[in-house]
Design an enzyme around this catalytic site. Structure first.
Site, PDB file in Angstrom:
ATOM      1  N   TYR A 212      32.506  45.360  48.644  1.00  0.00           N
ATOM      2  CA  TYR A 212      31.950  45.500  47.728  1.00  0.00           C
ATOM      3  C   TYR A 212      31.145  44.863  47.526  1.00  0.00           C
ATOM      4  O   TYR A 212      30.213  44.453  48.654  1.00  0.00           O
ATOM      5  CB  TYR A 212      32.665  44.504  46.544  1.00  0.00           C
ATOM      6  CG  TYR A 212      32.623  42.551  47.098  1.00  0.00           C
ATOM      7  CD1 TYR A 212      31.547  42.294  46.813  1.00  0.00           C
ATOM      8  CD2 TYR A 212      33.734  42.618  48.222  1.00  0.00           C
ATOM      9  CE1 TYR A 212      31.990  40.620  47.234  1.00  0.00           C
ATOM     10  CE2 TYR A 212      33.806  40.456  48.661  1.00  0.00           C
ATOM     11  CZ  TYR A 212      32.475  40.367  48.443  1.00  0.00           C
ATOM     12  OH  TYR A 212      32.362  38.892  48.544  1.00  0.00           O
ATOM     13  N   PHE A 222      24.755  38.726  44.020  1.00  0.00           N
ATOM     14  CA  PHE A 222      25.198  37.428  44.460  1.00  0.00           C
ATOM     15  C   PHE A 222      26.363  36.956  45.563  1.00  0.00           C
ATOM     16  O   PHE A 222      26.186  35.845  46.228  1.00  0.00           O
ATOM     17  CB  PHE A 222      26.153  36.370  43.438  1.00  0.00           C
ATOM     18  CG  PHE A 222      27.428  36.664  42.758  1.00  0.00           C
ATOM     19  CD1 PHE A 222      28.519  36.825  43.777  1.00  0.00           C
ATOM     20  CD2 PHE A 222      27.427  37.823  41.717  1.00  0.00           C
ATOM     21  CE1 PHE A 222      29.669  36.978  42.896  1.00  0.00           C
ATOM     22  CE2 PHE A 222      28.742  38.330  41.630  1.00  0.00           C
ATOM     23  CZ  PHE A 222      29.924  38.419  41.881  1.00  0.00           C
ATOM     24  N   ASP A 223      26.419  38.185  45.675  1.00  0.00           N
ATOM     25  CA  ASP A 223      27.572  38.872  47.048  1.00  0.00           C
ATOM     26  C   ASP A 223      27.748  40.459  47.443  1.00  0.00           C
ATOM     27  O   ASP A 223      27.377  40.774  46.936  1.00  0.00           O
ATOM     28  CB  ASP A 223      28.236  37.975  47.442  1.00  0.00           C
ATOM     29  CG  ASP A 223      29.029  37.622  48.426  1.00  0.00           C
ATOM     30  OD1 ASP A 223      29.206  37.891  49.774  1.00  0.00           O
ATOM     31  OD2 ASP A 223      30.530  37.389  48.396  1.00  0.00           O
ATOM     32  N   ILE A 242      39.940  36.173  42.128  1.00  0.00           N
ATOM     33  CA  ILE A 242      39.716  35.623  40.744  1.00  0.00           C
ATOM     34  C   ILE A 242      41.272  36.706  40.110  1.00  0.00           C
ATOM     35  O   ILE A 242      41.021  38.141  40.188  1.00  0.00           O
ATOM     36  CB  ILE A 242      38.388  35.455  40.393  1.00  0.00           C
ATOM     37  CG1 ILE A 242      38.113  37.082  40.852  1.00  0.00           C
ATOM     38  CG2 ILE A 242      37.480  34.888  40.707  1.00  0.00           C
ATOM     39  CD1 ILE A 242      36.454  37.403  39.966  1.00  0.00           C
ATOM     40  N   TYR A 268      34.628  32.880  37.343  1.00  0.00           N
ATOM     41  CA  TYR A 268      34.636  31.561  37.406  1.00  0.00           C
ATOM     42  C   TYR A 268      34.204  30.590  35.904  1.00  0.00           C
ATOM     43  O   TYR A 268      33.646  29.284  36.547  1.00  0.00           O
ATOM     44  CB  TYR A 268      33.650  31.098  38.557  1.00  0.00           C
ATOM     45  CG  TYR A 268      33.430  31.584  40.005  1.00  0.00           C
ATOM     46  CD1 TYR A 268      34.368  30.998  40.523  1.00  0.00           C
ATOM     47  CD2 TYR A 268      33.155  33.124  40.369  1.00  0.00           C
ATOM     48  CE1 TYR A 268      34.925  31.748  41.895  1.00  0.00           C
ATOM     49  CE2 TYR A 268      33.566  34.003  41.514  1.00  0.00           C
ATOM     50  CZ  TYR A 268      34.787  33.611  42.579  1.00  0.00           C
ATOM     51  OH  TYR A 268      35.101  33.726  43.177  1.00  0.00           O
ATOM     52  N   PHE A 285      31.766  43.765  40.070  1.00  0.00           N
ATOM     53  CA  PHE A 285      31.879  44.351  41.351  1.00  0.00           C
ATOM     54  C   PHE A 285      31.938  45.623  41.635  1.00  0.00           C
ATOM     55  O   PHE A 285      32.819  46.903  40.855  1.00  0.00           O
ATOM     56  CB  PHE A 285      33.211  43.744  41.615  1.00  0.00           C
ATOM     57  CG  PHE A 285      33.665  42.155  41.604  1.00  0.00           C
ATOM     58  CD1 PHE A 285      32.980  41.676  42.934  1.00  0.00           C
ATOM     59  CD2 PHE A 285      33.437  41.054  40.933  1.00  0.00           C
ATOM     60  CE1 PHE A 285      32.274  40.384  43.327  1.00  0.00           C
ATOM     61  CE2 PHE A 285      33.988  40.534  41.131  1.00  0.00           C
ATOM     62  CZ  PHE A 285      33.315  39.626  41.591  1.00  0.00           C
TER      63      PHE A 285
END
Length: 500
Positions: A212, A222-223, A242, A268, A285
């Site tokens: 992802y 962010f990731d 999540i 979050y 994502f």
């Protein structure tokens, strides 16, 4: 006005100003400066202003225009830039996160979210913002930039705000909408690429391996699993990830690429996560499903070709030769017997291959071809193996080349009928009362040749016979005596009695 520290505000052309000022202000632009000379008859005339302006005085004004508005004015909205893709725009009751620079009409700055290094986060259309901003944010796309000019009656009006916004001030906001969502939003899915064939879709309880990229709505990464060169592996629908991703991965196919847009209440929340995911952030994502399985999955067997007249099939303990290609479900090649000079050889049921492959090779005919899908709990498990990722589902293409009937577990040789009554005497070829290795080997080979028994199948029958001799030569003196020679069935019976 400078001495008083406050601007002058008034309506032009309705008799509230002296005639000279009414006429002198007409046509002025914001930030324009004028020098006005007002004769007495257009000023305070023959009367003047007691103690301040004498009668028949000519007046000189140095004027700078700071702000102009009209009661009929509306918002002035200018779109500065807009993303090519815009699936949805801001509506009343949405929660928005935006950056802004706020200035007065003359360019004087009064506030900026950038200086606070944080977006302004609020609901739209619920009275939490000034009316002009409530209206000015409607219809915006995430990533859009706007200039919004708000007249004072839609801003802070006659009172202004603190020391930074004067009374009756028009406000200019340069706005960048970072993201928005509605508390009623669910997960939004966009199917980017779905394989043509999808035999099974993931459900709650499945274990999924996927890559992802995670971004915010403004495109900030962010990731990413790709940066770690390792898939993210987890169960879905069980609370390990999540809630939005738990929902967003339901129904995926192996090989599918999917975009999952998750509102903050399913991600979050207000607090965000770490220093990369702000509070109340919408997360996007882009996922690529590598494989998935269920811990209860068996080996999936697809017969590609089966010869006609197939009467003899493989069983546990049979010795087989086979070719194979092994890959991951995404097509990544791992191993192939075709890379070597001869086929793979193995005794089934002897724990020489992974459990799933052993199962998939049972009940095959010589010449048969199969495709085997092996879940990790029947493969290399969570840890994987050299060249095999942990928790990976494996795909084997197998072709059975040949097979030899095996012997029961623990046996190296079995008789097809009853063994000779005087076994030791027959085995002692030169009748000297002892059996060396060469006599033992000659006898066993003759029994096999006459069809009276068979060896455990192997690529090296000499080694099997040597192991048999070693087992019977109990004192390891290089010969077998009559006391040492025992049938395997007799040995097993002795063990049973010992246990009893």
């Amino acid at each position: 006005s400078y001495d008083r520290g406050a601007t002058v505000a008034g309506v032009v052309g309705v008799g509230r100003l002296i005639t000279g000022m009414d006429r002198g202000l007409l046509g002025m632009c914001v930030n324009e400066r004028r020098h006005l000379i007002v004769p007495p008859h257009l000023g305070y005339g023959s009367i003047g202003v007691a103690g301040l302006i004498p009668p028949d005085a000519t007046l000189y004004f140095d004027v700078v225009m700071l702000d102009i508005w009209n009661k009929d004015d509306k918002l002035q909205i200018t779109t500065l830039s807009k993303p090519e893709r815009c699936n949805r725009t801001v509506e009343n009751s949405d929660f928005v996160r935006y950056h802004y620079n706020g200035t007065l009409l003359d360019g004087t700055p009064f506030d900026s979210s950038y200086s606070k290094d944080s977006t302004y986060d609020t609901y739209v259309g619920t009275g939490w913002l000034i009316k002009g901003m409530d209206q000015g944010l409607l219809g915006m796309c995430a990533g859009e930039k706007r200039s919004i000019i708000i007249p004072p009656f839609l801003a802070y009006g006659e009172k202004g705000y603190g020391t930074t916004i004067p009374p009756q001030a028009s406000l200019v906001f340069s706005v960048l909408l970072v993201d928005f969502h509605n508390p009623k939003d669910g997960v939004f899915l966009e199917h980017l690429e779905v394989p043509g064939s999808c035999k099974r879709r993931a459900v709650t309880g499945d274990f999924v391996r996927y890559h992802y990229n995670g971004t915010l709505m403004d495109g900030t990464l962010f990731d990413s699993s790709y940066s770690r060169n390792h898939t993210y592996n987890t169960y879905i629908g069980k609370g390990y990830i999540i809630p939005g991703m738990d929902q967003g991965l339901q129904g995926v196919c192996v090989g599918e690429r999917r975009r999952v847009v998750i509102p903050p209440h399913l991600a979050y929340g207000e607090n965000g996560a770490g220093n990369k995911i702000p509070g109340s952030a919408v997360l996007i994502f882009d996922v690529h499903i590598i494989d998935f399985h269920n811990p209860e999955d068996p080996v999936e067997i697809e017969t590609v070709y089966r010869p006609e007249g197939c009467n003899i099939t493989t069983r546990d303990r049979d010795f087989i030769r086979y070719h194979y290609n092994c890959s991951l479900l995404d097509g990544t090649k791992l191993f192939s017997s075709h890379d070597y000079e001869k086929p793979q050889e193995v005794t089934l049921g002897a724990n020489k291959v992974i459990e799933g492959l052993n199962s998939g090779l049972l009940n095959m005919c010589a010449g048969e071809r199969r495709v085997l899908i092996i879940p990790p709990h029947l493969g290399h498990g969570e840890s994987g193996a050299r060249g095999v990722p942990g928790s990976a589902v494996l795909r084997f293409e197998v072709e059975l080349i040949s097979m030899e009937e095996g012997v029961p577990e623990g046996y190296l040789f079995i008789w097809h009928g009853d063994p000779p009554a005087s076994l030791y005497e027959q085995m002692d070829l030169n009748k000297d009362g002892e059996i060396p290795a060469d006599e033992f080997s000659t006898f066993i080979k003759s029994q096999v040749a006459d069809g009276k028994g068979r060896l455990m199948p192997s690529s090296d029958p000499e080694k099997v016979i040597a192991d048999m001799f070693r087992n019977q030569d109990r004192n390891q003196d290089g010969k077998i005596t009559s006391e040492e020679l025992k049938l395997k069935s007799d040995e097993d019976q002795e063990k049973i009695h010992e246990e009893l």
